[in-house]
Design a protein around this motif. Structure first.
Motif, PDB file in Angstrom:
ATOM      1  N   ASP A   1       0.773  -1.267  -0.038  1.00 23.18           N
ATOM      2  CA  ASP A   1      -0.108  -0.166   0.057  1.00 23.18           C
ATOM      3  C   ASP A   1       0.881   1.503   0.087  1.00 23.18           C
ATOM      4  OD1 ASP A   1      -2.182  -1.732  -0.041  1.00 23.18           O
ATOM      5  OD2 ASP A   1      -2.674  -1.326   2.084  1.00 23.18           O
ATOM      6  N   GLU A   2       1.878   1.428   0.802  1.00 22.94           N
ATOM      7  CA  GLU A   2       2.712   2.351   1.014  1.00 22.94           C
ATOM      8  C   GLU A   2       3.813   2.836  -0.274  1.00 22.94           C
ATOM      9  OE1 GLU A   2       4.889   2.427   4.479  1.00 22.94           O
ATOM     10  OE2 GLU A   2       2.957   2.558   5.759  1.00 22.94           O
ATOM     11  N   LYS A   3       4.225   1.526  -1.053  1.00 25.71           N
ATOM     12  CA  LYS A   3       5.133   1.779  -2.015  1.00 25.71           C
ATOM     13  C   LYS A   3       4.554   1.424  -3.320  1.00 25.71           C
ATOM     14  CE  LYS A   3       9.687   0.516  -3.618  1.00 25.71           C
ATOM     15  NZ  LYS A   3      11.005  -0.281  -3.213  1.00 25.71           N
ATOM     16  N   TYR A   4       4.005   0.080  -3.527  1.00 18.21           N
ATOM     17  CA  TYR A   4       3.888  -0.273  -4.799  1.00 18.21           C
ATOM     18  C   TYR A   4       2.223   0.491  -5.382  1.00 18.21           C
ATOM     19  CZ  TYR A   4       7.814  -3.192  -4.853  1.00 18.21           C
ATOM     20  OH  TYR A   4       9.046  -3.539  -4.538  1.00 18.21           O
ATOM     21  N   ARG A   5       1.438   0.866  -4.402  1.00 15.51           N
ATOM     22  CA  ARG A   5       0.294   1.474  -4.911  1.00 15.51           C
ATOM     23  C   ARG A   5       0.359   2.849  -4.843  1.00 15.51           C
ATOM     24  NH1 ARG A   5      -4.157  -1.501  -5.838  1.00 15.51           N
ATOM     25  NH2 ARG A   5      -4.346  -3.849  -5.138  1.00 15.51           N
ATOM     26  N   GLY A   6       1.505   3.355  -4.161  1.00 16.56           N
ATOM     27  CA  GLY A   6       1.860   4.921  -4.108  1.00 16.56           C
ATOM     28  C   GLY A   6       2.537   5.330  -5.342  1.00 16.56           C
ATOM     29  N   TRP A   7       2.131   6.782  -5.446  1.00 15.97           N
ATOM     30  CA  TRP A   7       2.404   7.309  -6.741  1.00 15.97           C
ATOM     31  C   TRP A   7       3.974   7.746  -6.761  1.00 15.97           C
ATOM     32  CZ3 TRP A   7       5.107  12.010  -7.135  1.00 15.97           C
ATOM     33  CH2 TRP A   7       5.270  12.582  -8.301  1.00 15.97           C
ATOM     34  N   MET A   8       4.573   7.698  -5.650  1.00 18.56           N
ATOM     35  CA  MET A   8       6.087   8.169  -5.876  1.00 18.56           C
ATOM     36  C   MET A   8       6.857   7.100  -6.460  1.00 18.56           C
ATOM     37  SD  MET A   8       8.506  10.167  -5.461  1.00 18.56           S
ATOM     38  CE  MET A   8       7.880  11.454  -4.465  1.00 18.56           C
ATOM     39  N   TRP A   9       6.626   5.664  -6.068  1.00 20.11           N
ATOM     40  CA  TRP A   9       7.734   4.712  -6.536  1.00 20.11           C
ATOM     41  C   TRP A   9       7.156   4.577  -8.006  1.00 20.11           C
ATOM     42  CZ3 TRP A   9      11.853   2.200  -6.206  1.00 20.11           C
ATOM     43  CH2 TRP A   9      12.020   1.056  -6.981  1.00 20.11           C
ATOM     44  N   THR A  10       6.122   4.583  -8.451  1.00 23.25           N
ATOM     45  CA  THR A  10       5.623   4.131  -9.811  1.00 23.25           C
ATOM     46  C   THR A  10       5.952   5.424 -10.855  1.00 23.25           C
ATOM     47  OG1 THR A  10       4.030   2.475  -8.970  1.00 23.25           O
ATOM     48  CG2 THR A  10       3.957   3.174 -11.261  1.00 23.25           C
ATOM     49  N   TRP A  11       5.341   6.510 -10.333  1.00 24.28           N
ATOM     50  CA  TRP A  11       5.398   7.631 -11.178  1.00 24.28           C
ATOM     51  C   TRP A  11       6.324   8.658 -10.972  1.00 24.28           C
ATOM     52  CZ3 TRP A  11       3.175   6.573 -15.641  1.00 24.28           C
ATOM     53  CH2 TRP A  11       1.713   5.533 -15.750  1.00 24.28           C
ATOM     54  N   GLY A  12       6.614   9.107  -9.874  1.00 25.41           N
ATOM     55  CA  GLY A  12       7.626   9.982  -9.262  1.00 25.41           C
ATOM     56  C   GLY A  12       9.144   9.673  -9.729  1.00 25.41           C
ATOM     57  N   ARG A  13       9.247   8.367  -9.601  1.00 19.27           N
ATOM     58  CA  ARG A  13      10.699   8.060 -10.187  1.00 19.27           C
ATOM     59  C   ARG A  13      10.794   7.970 -11.588  1.00 19.27           C
ATOM     60  NH1 ARG A  13      14.079   5.351  -6.497  1.00 19.27           N
ATOM     61  NH2 ARG A  13      14.792   4.023  -8.313  1.00 19.27           N
ATOM     62  N   THR A  14       9.984   8.417 -12.417  1.00 23.53           N
ATOM     63  CA  THR A  14      10.080   8.211 -14.023  1.00 23.53           C
ATOM     64  C   THR A  14      11.257   9.083 -14.267  1.00 23.53           C
ATOM     65  OG1 THR A  14       7.617   7.995 -14.266  1.00 23.53           O
ATOM     66  CG2 THR A  14       8.820   8.837 -15.980  1.00 23.53           C
ATOM     67  N   PRO A  15      12.098   8.722 -15.089  1.00 29.12           N
ATOM     68  CA  PRO A  15      13.147   9.426 -15.627  1.00 29.12           C
ATOM     69  C   PRO A  15      12.788  10.719 -16.516  1.00 29.12           C
ATOM     70  CG  PRO A  15      13.745   7.177 -16.175  1.00 29.12           C
ATOM     71  CD  PRO A  15      12.118   7.290 -15.652  1.00 29.12           C
ATOM     72  N   ALA A  16      13.673  11.857 -16.264  1.00 32.66           N
ATOM     73  CA  ALA A  16      13.072  13.189 -17.148  1.00 32.66           C
ATOM     74  C   ALA A  16      12.705  12.816 -18.424  1.00 32.66           C
ATOM     75  CB  ALA A  16      14.041  14.155 -16.410  1.00 32.66           C
ATOM     76  N   PHE A  17      11.777  13.582 -19.015  1.00 33.50           N
ATOM     77  CA  PHE A  17      11.805  13.245 -20.389  1.00 33.50           C
ATOM     78  C   PHE A  17      10.989  14.651 -21.003  1.00 33.50           C
ATOM     79  CE2 PHE A  17       7.772  11.771 -18.564  1.00 33.50           C
ATOM     80  CZ  PHE A  17       6.758  11.961 -19.244  1.00 33.50           C
ATOM     81  N   THR A  18      11.114  14.657 -22.249  1.00 34.00           N
ATOM     82  CA  THR A  18      10.198  15.550 -22.854  1.00 34.00           C
ATOM     83  C   THR A  18       9.192  14.823 -23.798  1.00 34.00           C
ATOM     84  OG1 THR A  18      11.870  15.780 -24.824  1.00 34.00           O
ATOM     85  CG2 THR A  18      11.988  17.409 -23.042  1.00 34.00           C
ATOM     86  N   TYR A  19       8.302  15.700 -24.167  1.00 32.30           N
ATOM     87  CA  TYR A  19       6.808  14.888 -24.880  1.00 32.30           C
ATOM     88  C   TYR A  19       6.621  15.796 -26.100  1.00 32.30           C
ATOM     89  CZ  TYR A  19       2.543  12.478 -25.869  1.00 32.30           C
ATOM     90  OH  TYR A  19       1.625  12.003 -26.407  1.00 32.30           O
ATOM     91  N   GLU A  20       6.530  15.378 -27.276  1.00 32.66           N
ATOM     92  CA  GLU A  20       5.887  16.259 -28.249  1.00 32.66           C
ATOM     93  C   GLU A  20       4.942  15.272 -29.207  1.00 32.66           C
ATOM     94  OE1 GLU A  20       9.094  18.126 -30.564  1.00 32.66           O
ATOM     95  OE2 GLU A  20      10.075  19.075 -28.660  1.00 32.66           O
TER      96      GLU A  20
END
Length: 315
Positions: A226-245
């Protein structure tokens, strides 16, 4: 070696279960055999938005998760068996040593498997298994997939054709390989449950070496889920920086979108379309978290009944 049994098919629970055992069972070699309901699992350094189609996953109700090991994105379903070996770390990385017992078990079960590339197993030229590793505290986690009777059409859809060319990032890229299931190559047709049982019998023959977690340990797994794998930070907050076009059409009108994302937060957002309020789009999405459900709500605020169409153009 002991086996710790896990009958769950909840992907969030199963990744938490694996991490919990890896970090707490330190004195013995351990085997885990487990299966997940449909999901995409990416490596610790990967960008989910590049490796699969987030809008497509959302429409199908299929979650994306981040594991603690590196490597590429994989599609799991109940026709795929996952195996995990937890052992002492001995020397430098050696996939051959970790793959040897699973390869021997597969051959004993009648699978004409062979090692392929650094960390894969194959039948002929077609991949049936990929694997990845993580080492910490003198322990080695080696885990991999075994495509027994997986939905290969879904695998192709989500982990191959779903990849996005709109994302520019330094995150790890997945390798693309031709795959096959194990089941058609067996002399005797058996279920995935029976095949998993036979693997267990080969790898940990004694029933006395197969144990379950205690209730207290299960509670810790649930907390980690519940705290890690269902949480936003681990799954999405750790996404490598990117640009989108992206350029395309929205409701038949020309459309373009661009933004940056760092530490899971969008910035420099530009949405241009004669049917949409560009200022409102900038206000809604600039500073927003890379969170599919939150972004979908913003799309509803901006595009009403065409929210899903807009969402598919932004991720």
């Amino acid at each position: 070696m002991i086996a710790i049994e896990n009958r769950s098919t909840d992907p969030f629970y199963n990744l938490a279960f694996e991490e919990y055992v890896f970090t707490t069972v330190l004195e013995q070699d351990v085997l885990l055999l487990w299966r997940n309901a449909p999901c995409i699992v990416v490596g610790s350094g990967q960008n989910i938005c590049r490796e699969t189609s987030v809008p497509m996953l959302r429409r199908r109700g299929i979650p994306a998760l981040r594991r603690i090991s590196g490597g590429g994105a994989v599609y799991h379903d109940l026709g795929n068996i996952n195996y995990t070996f937890l052992t002492r770390q001995e020397g430098s990385t050696d996939y051959g040593r970790s793959l040897a017992p699973i390869l021997a078990a597969l051959r004993a079960a009648g699978v004409p498997a062979q090692r392929s590339r650094v960390c894969d197993l194959a039948i002929g030229e077609k991949k049936i298994s990929g694997s990845a590793q993580r080492s910490a505290g003198g322990r080695l986690l080696h885990h991999g997939t075994l495509l027994f009777d997986a939905d290969l059409t879904a695998l192709e859809t989500f982990s191959v054709r779903g990849k996005s060319d709109c994302v520019r990032t330094k995150g790890t890229r997945s390798a693309i390989c031709e795959v096959t299931n194990i089941r058609p190559h067996l002399a005797e047709d058996i279920s995935v449950e029976e095949f998993q049982r036979r693997l267990m019998d080969q790898l940990v023959p004694s029933a006395g070496d197969r144990i379950r977690l205690t209730e207290e340990q299960e509670e810790e797994v649930l907390r980690l889920r519940d705290e890690k794998y269902r949480g936003w930070m681990w799954t999405w907050g750790r996404t490598p920086a990117f640009t989108y076009e992206r350029q395309g059409e929205f409701a038949g009108a020309p459309f373009s979108a661009a933004y940056r994302c760092r530490r899971g937060v969008l910035s420099d957002v530009s949405v241009t379309c004669p049917l949409l309020d560009s200022r409102a789009a900038k206000a809604l999405f600039s500073g927003a978290r890379l969170d599919p459900e939150g972004l979908a709500r913003s799309c509803r605020d901006l595009a009403g009944e065409r929210a899903e169409e807009l969402f598919s153009l932004l991720l």
